[in-house]
Design a protein around this motif. Structure first.
Motif, PDB file in Angstrom:
ATOM      1  N   ARG A  73       7.255 -12.979   2.418  1.00 23.86           N
ATOM      2  CA  ARG A  73       6.846 -13.391   3.772  1.00 23.86           C
ATOM      3  C   ARG A  73       5.519 -12.751   4.186  1.00 23.86           C
ATOM      4  O   ARG A  73       5.373 -12.231   5.286  1.00 23.86           O
ATOM      5  N   ALA A  74       4.555 -12.803   3.298  1.00 25.36           N
ATOM      6  CA  ALA A  74       3.232 -12.246   3.593  1.00 25.36           C
ATOM      7  C   ALA A  74       2.167 -13.313   3.393  1.00 25.36           C
ATOM      8  O   ALA A  74       2.291 -14.175   2.517  1.00 25.36           O
ATOM      9  N   VAL A  75       1.122 -13.252   4.195  1.00 18.15           N
ATOM     10  CA  VAL A  75       0.025 -14.217   4.165  1.00 18.15           C
ATOM     11  C   VAL A  75      -1.247 -13.512   3.693  1.00 18.15           C
ATOM     12  O   VAL A  75      -1.545 -12.401   4.160  1.00 18.15           O
TER      13      VAL A  75
ATOM     14  N   VAL B  68      -2.727  -7.167   6.611  1.00 18.18           N
ATOM     15  CA  VAL B  68      -2.366  -5.803   6.241  1.00 18.18           C
ATOM     16  C   VAL B  68      -0.942  -5.605   6.740  1.00 18.18           C
ATOM     17  O   VAL B  68      -0.657  -5.815   7.928  1.00 18.18           O
ATOM     18  N   VAL B  69      -0.021  -5.256   5.826  1.00 15.96           N
ATOM     19  CA  VAL B  69       1.386  -5.164   6.197  1.00 15.96           C
ATOM     20  C   VAL B  69       1.998  -3.833   5.770  1.00 15.96           C
ATOM     21  O   VAL B  69       1.531  -3.194   4.821  1.00 15.96           O
TER      22      VAL B  69
ATOM     23  N   VAL C  52      -0.149  -2.050   2.716  1.00 17.54           N
ATOM     24  CA  VAL C  52      -0.981  -2.721   1.714  1.00 17.54           C
ATOM     25  C   VAL C  52      -1.720  -3.893   2.348  1.00 17.54           C
ATOM     26  O   VAL C  52      -1.328  -4.407   3.399  1.00 17.54           O
ATOM     27  N   THR C  53      -2.779  -4.326   1.672  1.00 18.69           N
ATOM     28  CA  THR C  53      -3.519  -5.522   2.067  1.00 18.69           C
ATOM     29  C   THR C  53      -3.142  -6.659   1.135  1.00 18.69           C
ATOM     30  O   THR C  53      -3.192  -6.510  -0.093  1.00 18.69           O
ATOM     31  N   ILE C  54      -2.760  -7.793   1.684  1.00 18.84           N
ATOM     32  CA  ILE C  54      -2.373  -8.951   0.874  1.00 18.84           C
ATOM     33  C   ILE C  54      -3.644  -9.660   0.401  1.00 18.84           C
ATOM     34  O   ILE C  54      -4.424 -10.170   1.202  1.00 18.84           O
TER      35      ILE C  54
ATOM     36  N   THR D 221      -2.190  -5.790  10.576  1.00 20.45           N
ATOM     37  CA  THR D 221      -3.396  -6.552  10.932  1.00 20.45           C
ATOM     38  C   THR D 221      -3.169  -8.006  10.562  1.00 20.45           C
ATOM     39  O   THR D 221      -2.798  -8.310   9.427  1.00 20.45           O
ATOM     40  N   ALA D 222      -3.384  -8.894  11.513  1.00 22.51           N
ATOM     41  CA  ALA D 222      -3.153 -10.319  11.275  1.00 22.51           C
ATOM     42  C   ALA D 222      -4.238 -10.914  10.371  1.00 22.51           C
ATOM     43  O   ALA D 222      -5.336 -10.369  10.243  1.00 22.51           O
ATOM     44  N   SER D 223      -3.923 -12.046   9.760  1.00 23.58           N
ATOM     45  CA  SER D 223      -4.879 -12.790   8.944  1.00 23.58           C
ATOM     46  C   SER D 223      -5.386 -13.994   9.728  1.00 23.58           C
ATOM     47  O   SER D 223      -4.646 -14.584  10.528  1.00 23.58           O
ATOM     48  N   GLU D 224      -6.632 -14.385   9.491  1.00 23.46           N
ATOM     49  CA  GLU D 224      -7.185 -15.550  10.195  1.00 23.46           C
ATOM     50  C   GLU D 224      -6.539 -16.847   9.725  1.00 23.46           C
ATOM     51  O   GLU D 224      -6.696 -17.890  10.367  1.00 23.46           O
ATOM     52  N   THR D 225      -5.801 -16.799   8.610  1.00 23.26           N
ATOM     53  CA  THR D 225      -5.163 -18.025   8.102  1.00 23.26           C
ATOM     54  C   THR D 225      -3.704 -18.151   8.533  1.00 23.26           C
ATOM     55  O   THR D 225      -3.069 -19.150   8.228  1.00 23.26           O
TER      56      THR D 225
END
Length: 465
Positions: free
Chosen positions: A40-42, A46-47, A16-18, A68-72
């Motif tokens: 524990r998701a930002v 994408v987790v 899923v995409t947070i 996929t990492a987040s820029e934040t």
């Protein structure tokens, strides 16, 4: 792993995409029309996550992998992050934390309080804390276990009783580093168990307080009322020998199983009876507060300056105003605002706290304040000869304002109600309850608790015309 067309079940893994952040710290995602709350998701990640709880319209999940990492997102700065039950947002950049906290409280007011989203301040990010590390002036540590297995630290994430041994917490100033480790080593050697460790359990809570303005440290040890008080004096001596800025050591006892970090009976008080904190107003004037072992004081001193100055800005007090300060604690915002109004009348249930507020007024040479111990919802306890309030300030516990107190507030018919809250949900509930006579005019969120899910709110309600 399931795909978009596979129905989810408990234990299944999905990608899923947070999209956003829920109040409390969980990431929010959507899957097949269902809302997924991911631990524990930002936002922006994408987790892959595993479903742990499944309901008709939503599910809860734990993060398995970041695809996929987040820029934040960022690297946590504490070795205990993820295991300790304290911080939940160290993996998110601080400007993102204040953005999401501001959005969370605005959405809560809109959803629960039925407040229009065009109110001044709604939708704005939370005002940041001047410090993001070392900002706390108070930390409560728990005890668990016995002898070599005894631990001093914080509750583990997701556990009500399991304690994680914490050598030092980066949210406390560096002058307090190592205190829990020092106490843990001593208590292990004492061969005396923690409160929950069967018959004869003794150690309950270790409360560390530090005044940012003076550097003074206070340690409050809370134990069971058992026959092990002989072990406390050597611990007190050990702490004084190792902490140059330790000014106060208090030992209190508490009965029962409720896990509160306040003492019921003071056994001994070493050193000075209080430590002193100082807050600065925007006009440069200062207000001093003497902190006693059981006193309530905002846990972020530099954040409290932001909070209280914002309160004054929003409330726009007048020199002719009579102000009631309810749940006034040791003086807090009432003393901070006293110079701007005619009179401040503080009301608090605890006689000890009322005495502390009175002493703080004297310390600052403030003569236009009065403090009473009483229950606002009881006409019997409430003084009958008080002047009518122009403004009521209310700063209740997380549970919000009790219904009888709300009723009493409305009957007093002040022109303004300044509501300070650490719980957006109960704030929204109470704003809705006051809606038949008052209108929310201005609102602000203040981040007093960086890296945690908590946030402070200020709401100004004015009497409807």
């Amino acid at each position: 792993m399931s795909n978009e067309n596979t129905p989810i079940t408990k234990g299944s893994t999905i990608e899923v995409t947070i999209e956003s952040l829920a109040f409390g710290g969980q990431g929010i995602a959507r899957h097949e029309g269902m809302t997924i709350f991911v631990d524990r998701a930002v936002p922006g990640q994408v987790v892959r996550c595993e479903i742990t709880k499944l309901k008709k319209r939503f599910a809860e999940a734990k993060r398995v992998e970041v695809v996929t990492a987040s820029e934040t997102e960022q690297e946590p700065f504490c070795e205990y992050f993820g295991t300790c039950g304290g911080c939940v947002h160290q993996d998110m950049k601080y400007d993102a934390q204040t953005y999401w906290k501001g959005r969370q409280v605005s959405e809560t007011l809109t959803r629960i309080g039925k407040i229009a989203d065009d109110i001044e301040g709604m939708g704005a990010e939370a005002l940041p804390s001047p410090l993001q590390k070392g900002y706390r002036n108070k930390m409560e540590f728990s005890f668990s276990g016995y002898a070599d297995d005894l631990k001093v630290g914080f509750k583990m994430r997701g556990s009500e009783y399991d304690v994680l041994s914490i050598a030092s917490c980066p949210l406390l100033p560096e002058t307090c580093a190592g205190i829990p480790a020092l106490v843990e080593e001593y208590c292990q050697a004492s061969k005396i168990g923690s409160h929950r460790h069967g018959k004869g359990g003794y150690w309950r809570k270790l409360v560390v307080r530090v005044a940012h303005a003076t550097g003074e440290i206070m340690i409050h040890l809370i134990t069971a009322p058992a026959k092990s008080h002989h072990a406390v004096k050597p611990l007190e001596k050990l702490l004084y020998n190792n902490l140059a800025q330790l000014k106060t050591f208090a030992h209190s006892t508490r009965k029962g199983r409720a896990d509160f970090a306040t003492g019921e009976r003071l056994i001994s008080l070493g050193g000075e009876p209080t430590i002193t904190e100082t807050l600065t107003r925007d006009d440069g004037q200062t207000v001093d507060y003497m902190i006693t072992p059981n006193a309530f004081f905002q846990t972020n001193s530099v954040g409290a300056q932001v909070l209280y100055n914002r309160c004054v800005e929003i409330a726009r007090p007048r020199k002719t105003d009579v102000v009631y300060d309810l749940f006034c604690g040791s003086g807090g915002i009432g003393l901070f605002m006293a110079k701007d109004v005619k009179e401040v009348i503080g009301i608090e249930l605890s006689k000890e706290t009322v005495h502390s507020a009175t002493q703080n007024a004297r310390l600052n040479g403030i003569e236009n304040t009065k403090y009473f111990a009483g229950n606002l919802s009881s006409d019997k306890d409430f003084p009958a000869d008080l002047p009518k309030p122009d403004m009521i300030i209310v700063d209740p516990p997380r549970s919000g304002v009790p219904a009888p107190t709300l009723k009493k507030m409305k009957s007093l018919k002040p022109e303004k109600i300044l509501y300070i809250s650490c719980n957006p949900a109960t704030l929204a509930r109470d704003v809705a309850e006051l809606g038949d006579g008052y209108t929310l005019e201005r609102f602000s969120a203040v981040d007093m608790f960086p890296h945690t899910s908590h946030v402070e709110c200020i709401a100004l309600l004015t009497k409807s015309r």
